[in-house]
Design a protein around this motif. Structure first.
Motif, short mmCIF file in Angstrom:
data_model
loop_
_atom_site.label_atom_id
_atom_site.label_comp_id
_atom_site.label_asym_id
_atom_site.label_seq_id
_atom_site.Cartn_x
_atom_site.Cartn_y
_atom_site.Cartn_z
N ASP A 95 -49.43 30.65 -6.67
CA ASP A 95 -48.35 31.28 -7.59
C ASP A 95 -47.19 31.16 -7.17
O ASP A 95 -46.99 31.48 -5.91
CB ASP A 95 -48.73 32.82 -8.03
CG ASP A 95 -47.79 33.25 -9.06
OD1 ASP A 95 -47.56 32.57 -9.98
OD2 ASP A 95 -47.34 34.53 -8.94
N ALA A 96 -45.99 30.67 -8.06
CA ALA A 96 -44.64 30.34 -7.41
C ALA A 96 -43.64 30.78 -8.46
O ALA A 96 -43.86 30.87 -9.67
CB ALA A 96 -44.67 28.86 -7.14
N ASP A 123 -55.59 25.56 -9.63
CA ASP A 123 -54.55 26.04 -10.50
C ASP A 123 -53.36 26.42 -9.65
O ASP A 123 -53.35 27.29 -8.82
CB ASP A 123 -55.05 27.25 -11.19
CG ASP A 123 -54.72 27.39 -12.59
OD1 ASP A 123 -54.28 26.59 -13.11
OD2 ASP A 123 -55.10 28.42 -13.30
N HIS A 125 -49.63 28.13 -10.61
CA HIS A 125 -48.93 28.74 -11.61
C HIS A 125 -47.41 28.69 -11.50
O HIS A 125 -46.94 29.21 -10.25
CB HIS A 125 -49.45 29.99 -11.97
CG HIS A 125 -49.04 30.76 -13.05
ND1 HIS A 125 -48.03 32.03 -12.82
CD2 HIS A 125 -49.06 30.72 -14.45
CE1 HIS A 125 -47.68 32.37 -13.73
NE2 HIS A 125 -48.35 31.80 -15.11
N ARG B 2 -57.23 37.06 -6.26
CA ARG B 2 -56.14 36.02 -5.99
C ARG B 2 -54.98 36.73 -5.75
O ARG B 2 -54.66 37.93 -6.46
CB ARG B 2 -55.83 34.68 -6.79
CG ARG B 2 -56.32 35.52 -8.21
CD ARG B 2 -55.80 34.70 -9.18
NE ARG B 2 -56.53 33.42 -9.59
CZ ARG B 2 -56.23 32.47 -10.66
NH1 ARG B 2 -55.36 32.90 -11.41
NH2 ARG B 2 -56.99 31.59 -11.05
N THR B 3 -53.82 36.03 -5.45
CA THR B 3 -52.67 36.95 -5.12
C THR B 3 -51.54 36.23 -6.11
O THR B 3 -51.46 35.07 -5.89
CB THR B 3 -51.93 36.83 -3.70
OG1 THR B 3 -52.90 37.45 -2.98
CG2 THR B 3 -50.90 37.50 -3.27
N GLY B 4 -50.80 37.28 -6.69
CA GLY B 4 -49.46 36.59 -7.32
C GLY B 4 -48.24 37.25 -6.84
O GLY B 4 -48.33 38.40 -6.19
N LEU B 5 -47.17 36.63 -6.85
CA LEU B 5 -45.82 37.10 -6.52
C LEU B 5 -44.71 37.35 -7.50
O LEU B 5 -44.84 36.53 -8.73
CB LEU B 5 -45.23 36.24 -5.42
CG LEU B 5 -44.44 34.97 -5.91
CD1 LEU B 5 -42.93 35.18 -6.02
CD2 LEU B 5 -44.71 34.02 -4.63
N GLY B 50 -48.20 36.82 -12.78
CA GLY B 50 -48.44 35.40 -12.26
C GLY B 50 -49.88 35.23 -11.39
O GLY B 50 -50.49 34.01 -11.45
N ALA B 51 -50.49 36.23 -10.86
CA ALA B 51 -51.83 36.24 -10.22
C ALA B 51 -52.84 35.79 -11.34
O ALA B 51 -54.04 35.17 -11.08
CB ALA B 51 -52.17 37.51 -9.84
N ALA B 53 -52.23 33.85 -13.72
CA ALA B 53 -51.78 32.54 -14.40
C ALA B 53 -51.39 32.65 -15.80
O ALA B 53 -51.74 31.96 -16.57
CB ALA B 53 -52.60 31.48 -14.04
#
Ligand SMILES: [Mg+2]
Ligand SMILES: [Mg+2]
Ligand SMILES: [Mg+2]
Lengths: 154, 154, 154
Positions: A95-96, A123, A125, B2-5, B50-51, B53
């Protein structure tokens, strides 16, 4: 399973292309750097290498090496993923966020995510935010990108 | 898993409220923006979307939409969690940091974490740091927030 | 399993040592702060405390407490890990990035990672990037560090 992070920034310059996530975006100017200065691909590369504890983009692809002059950063990202995979890691997800005042990322987001996901084999994102006219992003001096990668063992 | 930011920033302005994590904090001025400019809730919303997607806060709640004028960002966060949950995700945990020179976040931290945790339906943890008088945070031009969200399937 | 984040910055000052990840780096000046101003150790401490939802470095080791004047931040990091471990958490991995224009981190990276990994009792990975002459990092006003920590239950 573990998380790595990547952060990168590049400065706007006249006569350069603006390439984000492998996609060229029409704009009056682009980003400066030894390679194509794809700040988003660089942050993602660092997040993936970081999660695998395998160094950073500067160690793998030194900007003092003429082989990487004007390099396509998607090729470097693909190679970083290959090196991480060779050590038994699998990229689960990335994720970005792109921090850019202008132009709008939205019209290019789908193409960017497709390009990055293909290169990474997972994936990827991508989100966007502005600097709200503050800091070097807000003053349109440059663009920054931040990424987190979730990796697991093969 | 999963990790999102998420990362966000808003600019200080006279005659605005300072709302962080759904809690109004007494201060001479507040943050500017289309909604209530709750920079912490926005970063967390982006980390969760984000995590999963599933895009970003700007795609889900466009600031060009008058429906979100002066919106309560906690309502938007709650809606984002509902959309992510509807796609089979469960928020496991959120960790965030507020970057603010003044005022002190400490007296409001417990109330902020309670409000955010209730809205997300999971533990939301909030830390604070200053800009050490550097950058737009250090010059008190604005406030930034950074968040990571850990999500898992159903 | 969950992810926490830490971000910190410190300002350059004359007559101070430059300590990063417990390693003193030769440079004309160092970082200012109540403790040894080890911005990298601080970001990592916050990431670990954050993932455990146990507050931040400022709450555990207040800079108003003279006990922490000129403190060795590696000692504080070790203590934070002990407190998190006492609550049933295990640090799985930490990935961090130092944002510094000069000097080069590369010659000190191995020593820094060894010192941090020993203190944390888990693999701590460190990357480096510059500010590309933008922002407070690029103007060499100070140094910033960003970290993510992956924690699991006992
Ligand atoms: Mg770069
Ligand atoms: Mg916002
Ligand atoms: Mg500090």
């Amino acid at each position: 399973m573990r998380t790595g992070l990547g952060i990168d920034s590049h400065r706007f310059a006249e006569g350069r292309r603006l390439v984000l996530g492998g996609v060229e975006i029409p704009h009056g100017r682009g980003l400066d750097g030894h390679s194509d200065a794809d700040v988003l691909a660089h942050a993602i590369t660092d997040a993936i290498l970081g999660a695998a504890a395998m160094g950073d983009i500067g160690q793998h692809f030194p900007d003092t090496d003429s082989a990487f002059k004007d390099a396509d950063s998607i090729v470097l990202l693909r190679e970083a993923v290959a090196r991480v995979t060779a050590e038994g890691w699998r990229v689960e997800f990335v994720d970005a966020t792109v921090m850019m005042e202008r132009p709008k990322l939205a019209p290019h987001r789908a193409a960017i995510m497709a390009t990055l996901s293909e290169a990474v084999g997972a994936d990827v994102h991508v989100k966007a935010t502005t600097g709200e006219r503050m800091g070097f992003v807000g003053r349109e001096e440059g663009v920054a990108a931040l990424a987190v990668a979730t990796l697991d063992r093969g």
